[in-house]
Scaffold this motif. Structure first.
Motif, PDB file in Angstrom:
ATOM      1  N   LEU A  57      26.233  25.454  57.588  1.00 16.69           N
ATOM      2  CA  LEU A  57      25.007  25.788  58.304  1.00 16.69           C
ATOM      3  C   LEU A  57      24.281  24.530  58.762  1.00 16.69           C
ATOM      4  N   ARG A  58      23.979  24.477  60.061  1.00 15.77           N
ATOM      5  CA  ARG A  58      23.166  23.410  60.618  1.00 15.77           C
ATOM      6  C   ARG A  58      21.943  24.037  61.284  1.00 15.77           C
ATOM      7  N   ALA A  59      21.130  23.226  61.929  1.00 16.53           N
ATOM      8  CA  ALA A  59      19.837  23.705  62.428  1.00 16.53           C
ATOM      9  C   ALA A  59      19.942  24.567  63.677  1.00 16.53           C
ATOM     10  N   THR A  60      21.073  24.509  64.385  1.00 18.19           N
ATOM     11  CA  THR A  60      21.216  25.293  65.602  1.00 18.19           C
ATOM     12  C   THR A  60      22.593  25.962  65.637  1.00 18.19           C
ATOM     13  N   LYS A  61      22.732  26.911  66.544  1.00 19.08           N
ATOM     14  CA  LYS A  61      23.976  27.675  66.643  1.00 19.08           C
ATOM     15  C   LYS A  61      25.175  26.776  66.917  1.00 19.08           C
ATOM     16  N   ASN A  62      25.046  25.861  67.861  1.00 16.97           N
ATOM     17  CA  ASN A  62      26.201  25.055  68.239  1.00 16.97           C
ATOM     18  C   ASN A  62      26.537  23.993  67.202  1.00 16.97           C
ATOM     19  N   MET A  63      25.522  23.431  66.548  1.00 19.31           N
ATOM     20  CA  MET A  63      25.819  22.488  65.472  1.00 19.31           C
ATOM     21  C   MET A  63      26.511  23.212  64.313  1.00 19.31           C
ATOM     22  N   THR A  64      26.124  24.467  64.074  1.00 20.98           N
ATOM     23  CA  THR A  64      26.791  25.275  63.054  1.00 20.98           C
ATOM     24  C   THR A  64      28.231  25.567  63.468  1.00 20.98           C
ATOM     25  N   LYS A  65      28.426  25.854  64.738  1.00 21.38           N
ATOM     26  CA  LYS A  65      29.771  26.108  65.247  1.00 21.38           C
ATOM     27  C   LYS A  65      30.684  24.907  65.001  1.00 21.38           C
ATOM     28  N   LEU A  66      30.165  23.714  65.226  1.00 18.95           N
ATOM     29  CA  LEU A  66      30.970  22.507  65.029  1.00 18.95           C
ATOM     30  C   LEU A  66      31.258  22.268  63.546  1.00 18.95           C
ATOM     31  N   ALA A  67      30.264  22.523  62.686  1.00 16.18           N
ATOM     32  CA  ALA A  67      30.478  22.331  61.244  1.00 16.18           C
ATOM     33  C   ALA A  67      31.505  23.335  60.715  1.00 16.18           C
ATOM     34  N   LYS A  68      31.441  24.574  61.200  1.00 20.83           N
ATOM     35  CA  LYS A  68      32.421  25.586  60.763  1.00 20.83           C
ATOM     36  C   LYS A  68      33.824  25.185  61.204  1.00 20.83           C
ATOM     37  N   TYR A  69      33.933  24.641  62.418  1.00 23.55           N
ATOM     38  CA  TYR A  69      35.246  24.200  62.885  1.00 23.55           C
ATOM     39  C   TYR A  69      35.788  23.073  62.003  1.00 23.55           C
ATOM     40  N   SER A  70      34.905  22.138  61.608  1.00 22.85           N
ATOM     41  CA  SER A  70      35.345  21.040  60.736  1.00 22.85           C
ATOM     42  C   SER A  70      36.004  21.596  59.481  1.00 22.85           C
ATOM     43  N   GLN A  71      35.360  22.588  58.867  1.00 27.82           N
ATOM     44  CA  GLN A  71      35.916  23.208  57.661  1.00 27.82           C
ATOM     45  C   GLN A  71      37.305  23.789  57.913  1.00 27.82           C
ATOM     46  N   GLU A  72      37.404  24.538  59.001  1.00 30.83           N
ATOM     47  CA  GLU A  72      38.683  25.181  59.305  1.00 30.83           C
ATOM     48  C   GLU A  72      39.774  24.131  59.528  1.00 30.83           C
ATOM     49  N   LEU A  73      39.417  23.055  60.213  1.00 28.40           N
ATOM     50  CA  LEU A  73      40.386  21.990  60.480  1.00 28.40           C
ATOM     51  C   LEU A  73      40.846  21.337  59.180  1.00 28.40           C
ATOM     52  N   TYR A  74      39.899  21.005  58.310  1.00 25.20           N
ATOM     53  CA  TYR A  74      40.268  20.301  57.078  1.00 25.20           C
ATOM     54  C   TYR A  74      41.130  21.178  56.170  1.00 25.20           C
ATOM     55  N   GLY A  75      40.976  22.495  56.339  1.00 22.10           N
ATOM     56  CA  GLY A  75      41.800  23.401  55.549  1.00 22.10           C
ATOM     57  C   GLY A  75      43.258  23.413  55.966  1.00 22.10           C
ATOM     58  N   THR A  76      43.551  22.948  57.181  1.00 20.03           N
ATOM     59  CA  THR A  76      44.932  22.962  57.686  1.00 20.03           C
ATOM     60  C   THR A  76      45.538  21.566  57.825  1.00 20.03           C
ATOM     61  N   LEU A  77      44.700  20.530  57.729  1.00 20.08           N
ATOM     62  CA  LEU A  77      45.195  19.164  57.979  1.00 20.08           C
ATOM     63  C   LEU A  77      46.283  18.741  57.010  1.00 20.08           C
ATOM     64  N   GLU A  78      46.123  19.124  55.750  1.00 22.08           N
ATOM     65  CA  GLU A  78      47.089  18.683  54.751  1.00 22.08           C
ATOM     66  C   GLU A  78      48.481  19.196  55.072  1.00 22.08           C
ATOM     67  N   GLU A  79      48.542  20.461  55.475  1.00 24.08           N
ATOM     68  CA  GLU A  79      49.840  21.041  55.831  1.00 24.08           C
ATOM     69  C   GLU A  79      50.422  20.351  57.058  1.00 24.08           C
ATOM     70  N   GLU A  80      49.559  20.000  58.010  1.00 24.95           N
ATOM     71  CA  GLU A  80      50.011  19.389  59.256  1.00 24.95           C
ATOM     72  C   GLU A  80      50.492  17.957  59.053  1.00 24.95           C
ATOM     73  N   THR A  81      49.801  17.198  58.199  1.00 20.12           N
ATOM     74  CA  THR A  81      50.059  15.758  58.121  1.00 20.12           C
ATOM     75  C   THR A  81      50.690  15.306  56.806  1.00 20.12           C
ATOM     76  N   GLY A  82      50.604  16.155  55.790  1.00 23.07           N
ATOM     77  CA  GLY A  82      51.112  15.754  54.485  1.00 23.07           C
ATOM     78  C   GLY A  82      50.166  14.884  53.690  1.00 23.07           C
ATOM     79  N   VAL A  83      48.975  14.626  54.230  1.00 22.94           N
ATOM     80  CA  VAL A  83      47.963  13.823  53.527  1.00 22.94           C
ATOM     81  C   VAL A  83      46.983  14.770  52.843  1.00 22.94           C
ATOM     82  N   ALA A  84      46.828  14.626  51.545  1.00 21.56           N
ATOM     83  CA  ALA A  84      45.925  15.505  50.793  1.00 21.56           C
ATOM     84  C   ALA A  84      44.478  15.212  51.172  1.00 21.56           C
TER      85      ALA A  84
END
Length: 816
Positions: A57-84
């Motif tokens: 959660l951030r102060a505005t809709k779009n900042m929240t959208k970007l923060a949510k995307y960060s979470q989703e990305l970090y959840g898949t990065l390890e599988e993609e790159t092999g880096v924990a």
């Protein structure tokens, strides 16, 4: 021999988590010739010692959208790159120790629901159940976000770097950028040298991205762009292993300036203390790499004392690490993203104010899309680097402001909260006249502006609250004066951009949606549109002569608006100049405004000579002025433009004559309460670059019979399909609750949107809000046939809804 190429499409400067994310996302989009240069080793500035909190959660809709995307990305990065990445969703709890903080976090919870973030207000018993080590004394409320998380900052950055390399990017460590080759408004080359001095060279490039972190200001200066930020010392402690410690949610106790993170059986206690310590104000040491700053236990001790009370287990656990490391902070606690106004191919992603890990994924995605298409993917006004004023790069200013901004992250975020440091830089010529008459100043884009006027004997300062603040009655009286009599307020801070040259009319007709081939003295309310029909600027344009126009913009967007105009100038033969400081502006508004002007000027202010939407040169007292008959408060009135040298005389003349009419001096808060009653949109809140001008209800200001202007096709298309959203005005039927912005809108019992702005309608007798309601394929009557409620701090309040302004819908008063 160096493996650094002689040419690249883009050079990214800085190998922290932000630079790695930008490289990753550009490479994923298929960009070839992406080069990232890091002066020392990846993550060695701030990233390596970040706490790794990853909130949604951030102060505005779009900042929240970007923060949510960060979470989703970090959840898949390890599988993609092999880096924990160490990413896990362990949730977060925020607790309130005061009723005011409770209202804040409950309002944030309501906002979260509007933004699609899972959230729950929880009891103290639930807090203790999830965080058994906490002392519940004094806790008055709590909010739980189950999908918040944490991760390993360094490894997240390394995973992004590896992903970038897997997709063809070159990531080069121990390579310092030493300068830039510039031609006009573009950087054409990046100069570099290796850490050991064994190699150097220049990379020819099409674009540069400044991801320099706390070096971002220095890198910006080399490139000729303004990147205001300052490094501050940031403290945390890590305990020894605590027996039996299991995974816990992140815990935030902002009233004690503290956050707690469980990590591998230890507790990390971090702080955003109320007065920060700026670091390296004279420059960062050239050999800085994974460095820690000297301990300052005295500075941290007040936080620790409160923490031991809140978390008694800390008294038993030994301190394993006392850490102090630098992080960069910006003047307004929002990061810098986007195309720098001063150059046409220098991009910025820097100054992340301790939220770099949770922001990096989204910021990298948004910037890569912007760089690829040339258009913002959605509204990024909160963080657009173009919002920064040139003076804000002043070193003394940054040092003073940064003492406050770090602590603001955990201070109460009251409505109308004003910055306390680095004040008084930009002043209207009328500043001392306002102060002498009780003005209470706020700061906006560096300008000191009268926000409200204190009564005689009243303390002329803010007393903040989420309820009715101490100026509520003052603004009500100012509002009443504007509606029933006459008021005067200073608008000198609004931006004034002069467009002059033989092609002035043709240029304005291309860059703007209105029709500017009008008689001299005519004022055109208009928008500058982008290719999708979104609103880039909301302005008035006055034709001053056959070859000159004056564009008046909001104070905060003057630079952004002028940059937009410059970048769309093409081959038009015009000169575009900021003339803001040259004229003061006094707004004289209300039913008796004509009477007041007739008392101080021999000129004719009748509808026959000076109808609504026209300007004229006048005599004023013993001086000269130009009056524009326009209004942002929905009443008969004029904006009086007077050269700065005669501004004091103009004020005194109007003020003295106005005493016979009971003239009321007013402030900016009044202007907001009046404009929202009239349904006037506020740029940056109600209308942005992603809000279509037709959906915003401003189609009347766009003249599609012109052959060619930016956004014309998108406007014609939306006129055929009809609006996809409609901007509605809401009035709460209960006169007690207050609205600010981002409160959820419920249509027939379901959350469908949120308020883009809110204020109290003193004349209408209740809180007023504006907000979009999705309505694809619906007629206006269908939208209005629904029942509406607004979620205020978790309570649903019934609201009347209207497409037309609830105050003076036919504008009879404006045209009187």
């Amino acid at each position: 021999m160096s493996d650094i190429p002689a040419k690249a499409r883009v050079v990214i400067v800085g190998g922290g988590v932000i630079g790695c994310s930008v490289a990753y996302h550009l490479a994923k989009k298929g960009w070839t010739d992406v080069v990232l240069l890091e002066r020392k080793q990846l993550t060695s500035g701030t990233t390596w010692h970040a706490a790794g909190l990853i909130a949604q959660l951030r102060a505005t809709k779009n900042m929240t959208k970007l923060a949510k995307y960060s979470q989703e990305l970090y959840g898949t990065l390890e599988e993609e790159t092999g880096v924990a990445t160490g990413f896990k969703r362990n949730g977060s709890i925020t607790v309130a120790l005061t009723e005011e903080r409770k209202e804040e976090i409950y309002r944030q919870a309501a906002m979260a629901r509007a933004f699609g973030v899972e959230v729950e207000e929880i009891s103290n018993e639930r807090v203790l159940e999830m965080y058994p080590h906490i002392n519940l004394d004094g806790i008055k409320g709590a909010v739980y976000l189950p999908l918040d998380g944490q991760g390993d900052p360094g490894n997240i950055a390394l995973a992004l770097a590896k992903g970038a390399k897997q997709n063809g990017a070159l990531v080069k460590e121990r390579t310092k950028v030493t300068g830039f080759v510039k031609e006009g408004r573009k950087v054409t080359g990046v100069e570099w040298e290796s850490d050991d001095g064994s190699a150097s060279g220049t990379i020819e490039c099409d674009m540069v991205v400044n991801c320099g972190g706390m070096w971002g200001r220095e890198v910006g200066k080399m490139a000729g762009v303004n990147v205001p930020l300052q490094a501050c010392e940031h403290f945390y402690i890590v305990t020894e292993n605590i027996e039996g410690m299991s995974q816990l949610p992140v815990l935030r106790v902002p009233d004690e300036y503290a956050y707690y993170k469980e990590d591998a059986g230890k507790i990390l206690l971090g702080a955003f203390e109320p007065e920060a310590k700026p670091w390296a104000v004279d420059g960062i040491p050239s050999d800085f790499e994974f460095d820690q700053l000297p301990e300052d236990f005295d500075h941290f001790e007040p936080i620790l004392e409160m923490a031991v009370e809140r978390m008694p287990i800390l008294a038993e656990a030994g301190i394993h690490t006392f850490f102090n490391g630098p992080e960069s902070f910006t003047p307004d606690d929002a990061y810098h993203l986007g195309l720098a106004p001063e150059m046409d191919n220098v991009w910025v992603a820097a100054g992340f104010n301790s939220i770099g890990i949770q922001s990096a994924g989204g910021a990298g995605l948004a910037l890569s899309e912007w760089m690829t298409t040339g258009e913002r993917p959605f509204d990024l006004g909160d963080v657009d680097i173009a919002r920064m004023q040139p003076f804000q790069n002043n070193g003394k200013y940054l040092e003073e402001r940064s003492r406050e901004t770090l602590g603001l992250l955990y201070k109460d975020h009251f409505p109308f909260k004003q910055k306390e440091t680095a004040r008084g830089v930009r002043r209207s010529p009328l500043h001392h006249h306002l102060l002498e008459n009780g003005a209470v100043m706020g700061e906006f884009a560096g300008w000191e502006r009268a926000n409200w006027i204190a009564d005689a004997g009243q303390e002329a300062e803010y007393k903040y609250s989420w309820k009715r603040q101490n100026f509520f009655g003052n603004v009500a009286q100012e509002h009443k004066a504007i509606r029933e009599n006459v008021g005067m307020y200073d608008m000198s801070s609004f931006g004034k951009i002069r467009v002059e040259g033989p092609d002035a009319t043709a240029y304005m007709n291309y860059v703007g949606g209105g029709q500017y081939d009008v008689p001299v003295g005519k004022i055109v309310y208009t928008q500058f549109l982008n290719r999708t029909g979104g609103i880039e600027a909301d302005v008035t344009v006055t034709r001053l002569s056959e070859t000159a126009y004056l564009v008046v913009t909001p104070a905060a967007t003057r630079q952004a608006d002028q940059t937009w105009m410059m970048r769309n100038k093409g081959d038009f033969n015009v000169v575009i100049t900021d003339v803001t400081p040259g004229e003061a502006v006094l707004a004289v508004m209300g039913p008796n405004s004509r009477k007041l002007l007739e008392m101080v000027s021999p000129n004719d202010f009748s509808n026959a000579v000076n109808p609504f939407g026209t300007a004229q040169e006048i005599e004023l007292g013993m001086g000269l002025a130009r009056v524009h008959r326009v209004t942002y408060v929905g009443e008969l009135g004029w904006e009086v433009y007077v050269s700065s040298d005669m501004a004091g005389h103009a004020f005194e003349t109007l003020w003295e004559a106005g005493q016979d009419l009971d003239l009321k001096l007013c402030g900016m808060h009044m202007m907001d309460t009046c404009r929202i009653e009239k349904g006037f949109r506020h740029f940056g809140h109600d209308i942005t670059c992603e809000d279509h001008v037709i959906d915003a209800g401003l189609g009347f200001a766009v003249k599609t019979d012109k052959p060619d202007f930016i956004g014309r096709d998108a406007v014609l298309q939306r006129k055929e399909t009809g609006p996809q959203n409609r901007m509605l005005q809401f009035k709460l039927t209960d006169s007690e609750p207050l609205l600010y912005h981002n409160e959820p809108i419920l249509r027939d019992g379901e959350v469908v949107s949120y308020l883009t702005s809110g204020a109290y309608g003193h004349h209408l007798g209740g809180a007023i809000g504006l907000g979009y309601v999705p309505c694809a394929g619906e007629k206006a009557a269908d939208v209005l046939a629904s029942t509406y409620e607004i979620d205020v701090m978790g309570t649903r309040v019934k609201a009347e809804a209207s497409l037309k302004p609830m105050y003076d819908p036919t504008s009879e008063r404006v045209k009187a």
